[in-house]
Design a protein around this motif. Sequence first.
Motif, PDB file in Angstrom:
ATOM      1  N   HIS A  69      44.702  41.640  47.069  1.00 35.80           N
ATOM      2  CA  HIS A  69      46.161  41.717  47.193  1.00 35.80           C
ATOM      3  C   HIS A  69      46.651  43.149  47.352  1.00 35.80           C
ATOM      4  O   HIS A  69      47.549  43.423  48.166  1.00 35.80           O
ATOM      5  CB  HIS A  69      46.828  41.087  45.964  1.00 35.80           C
ATOM      6  CG  HIS A  69      46.614  39.622  45.846  1.00 35.80           C
ATOM      7  ND1 HIS A  69      46.648  38.949  44.642  1.00 35.80           N
ATOM      8  CD2 HIS A  69      46.347  38.675  46.788  1.00 35.80           C
ATOM      9  CE1 HIS A  69      46.421  37.669  44.847  1.00 35.80           C
ATOM     10  NE2 HIS A  69      46.227  37.479  46.129  1.00 35.80           N
ATOM     11  N   PHE A  70      46.097  44.051  46.586  1.00 36.12           N
ATOM     12  CA  PHE A  70      46.533  45.453  46.654  1.00 36.12           C
ATOM     13  C   PHE A  70      46.299  45.998  48.064  1.00 36.12           C
ATOM     14  O   PHE A  70      47.195  46.623  48.661  1.00 36.12           O
ATOM     15  CB  PHE A  70      45.791  46.275  45.612  1.00 36.12           C
ATOM     16  CG  PHE A  70      46.058  47.749  45.694  1.00 36.12           C
ATOM     17  CD1 PHE A  70      47.316  48.268  45.426  1.00 36.12           C
ATOM     18  CD2 PHE A  70      45.041  48.633  46.047  1.00 36.12           C
ATOM     19  CE1 PHE A  70      47.560  49.628  45.507  1.00 36.12           C
ATOM     20  CE2 PHE A  70      45.275  49.987  46.131  1.00 36.12           C
ATOM     21  CZ  PHE A  70      46.545  50.492  45.854  1.00 36.12           C
ATOM     22  N   ALA A  71      45.117  45.746  48.594  1.00 35.81           N
ATOM     23  CA  ALA A  71      44.823  46.218  49.955  1.00 35.81           C
ATOM     24  C   ALA A  71      45.747  45.560  50.972  1.00 35.81           C
ATOM     25  O   ALA A  71      46.224  46.207  51.914  1.00 35.81           O
ATOM     26  CB  ALA A  71      43.365  45.934  50.299  1.00 35.81           C
ATOM     27  N   GLN A  72      46.019  44.275  50.785  1.00 37.45           N
ATOM     28  CA  GLN A  72      46.860  43.543  51.730  1.00 37.45           C
ATOM     29  C   GLN A  72      48.295  44.054  51.725  1.00 37.45           C
ATOM     30  O   GLN A  72      48.896  44.250  52.785  1.00 37.45           O
ATOM     31  CB  GLN A  72      46.847  42.050  51.372  1.00 37.45           C
ATOM     32  CG  GLN A  72      47.743  41.193  52.272  1.00 37.45           C
ATOM     33  CD  GLN A  72      47.785  39.753  51.800  1.00 37.45           C
ATOM     34  OE1 GLN A  72      47.030  39.334  50.918  1.00 37.45           O
ATOM     35  NE2 GLN A  72      48.683  38.977  52.387  1.00 37.45           N
ATOM     36  N   PHE A  73      48.863  44.300  50.550  1.00 38.05           N
ATOM     37  CA  PHE A  73      50.281  44.643  50.460  1.00 38.05           C
ATOM     38  C   PHE A  73      50.555  46.131  50.644  1.00 38.05           C
ATOM     39  O   PHE A  73      51.596  46.513  51.177  1.00 38.05           O
ATOM     40  CB  PHE A  73      50.851  44.185  49.118  1.00 38.05           C
ATOM     41  CG  PHE A  73      50.660  42.723  48.834  1.00 38.05           C
ATOM     42  CD1 PHE A  73      50.668  41.793  49.864  1.00 38.05           C
ATOM     43  CD2 PHE A  73      50.449  42.272  47.534  1.00 38.05           C
ATOM     44  CE1 PHE A  73      50.473  40.444  49.611  1.00 38.05           C
ATOM     45  CE2 PHE A  73      50.257  40.925  47.272  1.00 38.05           C
ATOM     46  CZ  PHE A  73      50.264  40.008  48.305  1.00 38.05           C
ATOM     47  N   TYR A  74      49.616  46.967  50.205  1.00 35.43           N
ATOM     48  CA  TYR A  74      49.850  48.409  50.274  1.00 35.43           C
ATOM     49  C   TYR A  74      49.109  49.054  51.446  1.00 35.43           C
ATOM     50  O   TYR A  74      49.598  50.028  52.029  1.00 35.43           O
ATOM     51  CB  TYR A  74      49.442  49.081  48.958  1.00 35.43           C
ATOM     52  CG  TYR A  74      50.438  48.837  47.845  1.00 35.43           C
ATOM     53  CD1 TYR A  74      51.365  49.811  47.485  1.00 35.43           C
ATOM     54  CD2 TYR A  74      50.470  47.632  47.152  1.00 35.43           C
ATOM     55  CE1 TYR A  74      52.289  49.594  46.477  1.00 35.43           C
ATOM     56  CE2 TYR A  74      51.387  47.395  46.145  1.00 35.43           C
ATOM     57  CZ  TYR A  74      52.298  48.377  45.815  1.00 35.43           C
ATOM     58  OH  TYR A  74      53.219  48.141  44.830  1.00 35.43           O
ATOM     59  N   ASN A  84      43.946  54.647  45.857  1.00 32.42           N
ATOM     60  CA  ASN A  84      42.879  53.838  46.442  1.00 32.42           C
ATOM     61  C   ASN A  84      41.570  54.619  46.351  1.00 32.42           C
ATOM     62  O   ASN A  84      41.139  55.276  47.294  1.00 32.42           O
ATOM     63  CB  ASN A  84      43.195  53.506  47.896  1.00 32.42           C
ATOM     64  CG  ASN A  84      42.122  52.618  48.529  1.00 32.42           C
ATOM     65  OD1 ASN A  84      41.368  51.964  47.818  1.00 32.42           O
ATOM     66  ND2 ASN A  84      42.053  52.613  49.853  1.00 32.42           N
ATOM     67  N   GLY A  85      40.978  54.552  45.175  1.00 29.81           N
ATOM     68  CA  GLY A  85      39.764  55.317  44.911  1.00 29.81           C
ATOM     69  C   GLY A  85      39.974  56.231  43.721  1.00 29.81           C
ATOM     70  O   GLY A  85      40.991  56.179  43.038  1.00 29.81           O
ATOM     71  N   LEU A 104      46.631  51.074  51.692  1.00 30.09           N
ATOM     72  CA  LEU A 104      46.393  52.510  51.570  1.00 30.09           C
ATOM     73  C   LEU A 104      45.063  52.904  52.203  1.00 30.09           C
ATOM     74  O   LEU A 104      44.058  52.205  52.063  1.00 30.09           O
ATOM     75  CB  LEU A 104      46.385  52.920  50.092  1.00 30.09           C
ATOM     76  CG  LEU A 104      47.720  52.873  49.345  1.00 30.09           C
ATOM     77  CD1 LEU A 104      47.508  53.303  47.895  1.00 30.09           C
ATOM     78  CD2 LEU A 104      48.765  53.753  50.011  1.00 30.09           C
ATOM     79  N   HIS A 105      45.067  54.033  52.889  1.00 29.17           N
ATOM     80  CA  HIS A 105      43.821  54.569  53.417  1.00 29.17           C
ATOM     81  C   HIS A 105      42.934  55.035  52.266  1.00 29.17           C
ATOM     82  O   HIS A 105      43.376  55.165  51.126  1.00 29.17           O
ATOM     83  CB  HIS A 105      44.117  55.752  54.353  1.00 29.17           C
ATOM     84  CG  HIS A 105      44.969  55.357  55.536  1.00 29.17           C
ATOM     85  ND1 HIS A 105      45.478  56.269  56.428  1.00 29.17           N
ATOM     86  CD2 HIS A 105      45.411  54.138  55.963  1.00 29.17           C
ATOM     87  CE1 HIS A 105      46.188  55.642  57.341  1.00 29.17           C
ATOM     88  NE2 HIS A 105      46.153  54.362  57.085  1.00 29.17           N
ATOM     89  N   GLU A 106      41.681  55.300  52.582  1.00 28.90           N
ATOM     90  CA  GLU A 106      40.737  55.732  51.551  1.00 28.90           C
ATOM     91  C   GLU A 106      41.227  57.004  50.863  1.00 28.90           C
ATOM     92  O   GLU A 106      41.618  57.972  51.515  1.00 28.90           O
ATOM     93  CB  GLU A 106      39.363  55.983  52.173  1.00 28.90           C
ATOM     94  CG  GLU A 106      38.296  56.347  51.149  1.00 28.90           C
ATOM     95  CD  GLU A 106      36.951  56.585  51.793  1.00 28.90           C
ATOM     96  OE1 GLU A 106      36.016  56.990  51.058  1.00 28.90           O
ATOM     97  OE2 GLU A 106      36.826  56.397  53.024  1.00 28.90           O
ATOM     98  N   GLN A 107      41.265  56.967  49.529  1.00 30.19           N
ATOM     99  CA  GLN A 107      41.704  58.065  48.653  1.00 30.19           C
ATOM    100  C   GLN A 107      43.182  58.434  48.848  1.00 30.19           C
ATOM    101  O   GLN A 107      43.633  59.456  48.346  1.00 30.19           O
ATOM    102  CB  GLN A 107      40.826  59.309  48.831  1.00 30.19           C
ATOM    103  CG  GLN A 107      39.419  59.132  48.269  1.00 30.19           C
ATOM    104  CD  GLN A 107      38.686  60.451  48.187  1.00 30.19           C
ATOM    105  OE1 GLN A 107      38.485  61.139  49.186  1.00 30.19           O
ATOM    106  NE2 GLN A 107      38.298  60.817  46.976  1.00 30.19           N
ATOM    107  N   PRO A 139      36.203  49.455  43.357  1.00 28.22           N
ATOM    108  CA  PRO A 139      35.006  48.980  42.657  1.00 28.22           C
ATOM    109  C   PRO A 139      34.533  49.985  41.615  1.00 28.22           C
ATOM    110  O   PRO A 139      34.391  51.175  41.895  1.00 28.22           O
ATOM    111  CB  PRO A 139      33.978  48.817  43.779  1.00 28.22           C
ATOM    112  CG  PRO A 139      34.801  48.631  45.024  1.00 28.22           C
ATOM    113  CD  PRO A 139      36.013  49.479  44.821  1.00 28.22           C
ATOM    114  N   GLY A 140      34.333  49.507  40.380  1.00 24.07           N
ATOM    115  CA  GLY A 140      33.844  50.351  39.314  1.00 24.07           C
ATOM    116  C   GLY A 140      34.872  51.295  38.732  1.00 24.07           C
ATOM    117  O   GLY A 140      34.543  52.112  37.860  1.00 24.07           O
ATOM    118  N   LEU A 141      36.144  51.209  39.155  1.00 24.05           N
ATOM    119  CA  LEU A 141      37.199  52.088  38.650  1.00 24.05           C
ATOM    120  C   LEU A 141      38.051  51.337  37.623  1.00 24.05           C
ATOM    121  O   LEU A 141      37.748  50.215  37.234  1.00 24.05           O
ATOM    122  CB  LEU A 141      38.049  52.605  39.806  1.00 24.05           C
ATOM    123  CG  LEU A 141      37.288  53.424  40.848  1.00 24.05           C
ATOM    124  CD1 LEU A 141      38.196  53.810  42.010  1.00 24.05           C
ATOM    125  CD2 LEU A 141      36.695  54.688  40.192  1.00 24.05           C
TER     126      LEU A 141
END
Length: 500
Positions: free
Chosen positions: A449-454, A421-422, A456-459, A439-441
């Motif tokens: 969806h990725f944020a919803q299912f996983y 995540n980052g 993950l905290h920042e980095q 964003p931009g990666l």
Amino acid sequence: MMAGSTDVLICGAGAAGLTMAIDLARRGVRFVLIDKLPSSFQGSRGKGIQPRTQEIFEDLGILDRAMAAGGIYPTVRRYTADGSHVDQEVVNTSNPTPAEPYHLPLMVPQYKTEAVMRERLIELGHSPEYGVELTRIAVGTHGIEAVLSTPNGERILHARYLVGADGGRSFVRSALGIGFPGRTLGVRAIVADVVLEGLSRDRWHQFNGEAGPMAICPLAGTTLFQIQAPVPLEGDIDLSAAALTERVAQQTGRADIIVQSVAWSSLYTMGARLADRYRNGPAFLVGDAAHVHPPTGGQGLNTSVQDAYNLGWKLAAVLAGAPDTLLDTYEAERRPLAADVLDLSTRLLEGFKNGDNRRPREAQQLDIGYPSSPLSCVGRYPAGKLAPGARAPDALVQGAAGSPTRLFMLFKGTHWTLLVNGPSRVAPRAGLHIHSIGPGLEMEDQLGHFAQFYGLHEQASALIRPDGYLAGTFAKDELAALQDHLEQYCCHQAGVFPGQ
């Protein structure tokens, strides 16, 4: 007497053995796949492909072919003694989701499933050797010595590892002296693939008359029907077309259903058994060699495929230098699940006897996980929503070049996968695919969806095993723990990777 050597000898070319062979072939592992039958199995004993197995088939490159070879399960039509009927769905229908793209069991007769698997194996440069029987095994410090009976005489084969995928009457299990405790369930039954007239193909017909229950199901992708019915525990059973026509008339009360021919038939006694252990040094049991249970719920073939899918990548990794203890995780992960499947199949059998054909969500096998496995790395605190050992969900994402894709497409192949995540701070290594999401990666989570299912905290990062399960989530300050896990278990690859 001819002699040779290989890395893995696979005994049994059914669904479990073929899964193992495909997985090893795409990893560049040397193996020999044998079966004592003179040719491939031609029956439909196992016909259900559960959603989790569909995900595995997608990874192996055979899902679309399997779907084209079969179809969905028809509605069950239950007849009463007076000729009336009521319809019932086998499963609660629900739409696929981004996390779970396959929600319905697929019906494919076993012989067609195995044909699709053999085709894939041939693409990878291998094929089963039929008419070859394992007759003796000697287990040594550095592997096994096998004596094979072939059409051209006896052959000695030295192998680092042996995989017994040779069914409920497994020679491998018996030769290794592994116990197979359990019980018979007091049900003897017939199953037959037939051509018949008198019934429509849009329903799974189930009768429960005075002569006992009988199910007649159209086999998707064929012109055949499958007849299933209990029979007396003792005595000879005639499975000819004329005898089956008579039995159908007795158990349905209808004289208009005529069996014209029999393509395949079998008489069997239902049982529930589980091997005492799955490993004896360099030898392993998979599939029915390790567990047998009633056919209710469509669990047998699926559990067998997933056994092999769990073991295949671990054998390849150890052959390439991973610690041998990795192979101990096969039994630790799979045997408890087999015990659960035995319970489920037995419960569903009782429901079937009472006219209840519904299958719960657990039959789909999407919730299977390995939370207590040594491979499940628990960090100091949760770095995401998922628990280590859980099935890694799918999700829709978009590449930086603008093309949409799915996480399952990123997982597909023989490698481990790291989702970050980052920006990633992990150094590249062979056998590990790293994807930065944000964003931009490289990948963007435009639909969330990725944020919803996983979650993950920042980095933070999620490490996904080659078989699609979460090894662990790691916070941004747990880079050392992640590196340790990678060093111990990840990125040991054998040979070339034709399937990557």
